[in-house]
Design an enzyme around this catalytic site. Structure first.
Site: not given
Ligand code: IDP
Length: 152
Positions: A11, A51, A115, A118, A129
């Site tokens: 990212k 997403y 984070n 992905h 994807e």
């Molecule tokens: P993942 O990337 O661990 O699979 P997902 O639930 O698919 O997690 O969420 C996609 C992305 O959305 C996450 O990697 C993160 O960047 C963001 N995200 C997830 N939950 C939150 C939140 O509660 N607040 C802000 N960003 C979030």
């Protein structure tokens, strides 16, 4: 030869923090092979499709904004059990503060959103994807010369 593939996206924060190489090194060290890679600034339409399952989450607009904020590295990695293995190597679970040292998020991330990386969460989403981010022509079919030493 094990042909399971997964989609990995470094990212914008991973690119800006110059840790692309260190992340890719982990996957190579494990024995996985990269079969496609490109750098791009994704557009809104692509990100909304990627997403789409999160469309109704309150953080969705913020997530799209963050993902639009700079270049990303899109990759396809191949190998035995690669979908599950890479998910565990990146540190599954929403909160990077809960991730174990030794995982990408556990070693480098502090925030829910920023984070770094992905990885597809199932073989089905990996295929979806890969089709969304790559053309067939961009995927390279090659056999690593050390494969017989990595896999029995
Ligand atoms: P993942 O990337 O661990 O699979 P997902 O639930 O698919 O997690 O969420 C996609 C992305 O959305 C996450 O990697 C993160 O960047 C963001 N995200 C997830 N939950 C939150 C939140 O509660 N607040 C802000 N960003 C979030």
């Amino acid at each position: 030869m094990e042909k399971e593939q997964t989609f990995v996206l470094i990212k914008p924060d991973g690119v800006q923090r110059r840790i692309i190489g260190r992340i890719m090194q982990r996957f190579e060290d494990k024995g996985f092979s990269m079969v496609a890679m490109k750098m791009l600034i994704p557009n809104q339409e692509l990100l909304q499709k990627h997403y789409e399952e999160l469309m109704f989450k309150p953080f969705f607009p913020c997530l799209i904004c963050y993902m639009l904020s700079g270049p990303v590295i899109a990759m396809i990695w191949q190998g035995k059990d690669v979908v599950r293995q890479i998910r565990s190597m990146l540190g599954e679970g929403r909160n990077p503060l809960e991730q174990k040292p030794g995982t990408v998020r556990g070693d480098y991330a502090l925030e829910l959103q920023r984070n770094l990386i992905h990885g597809s969460d199932s073989c089905e989403s990996a295929q979806k994807e890969i089709n969304l981010w790559f053309n067939l022509k961009e995927i390279v079919d090659w056999k690593p010369s050390d494969l017989n030493w990595v896999c029995e």
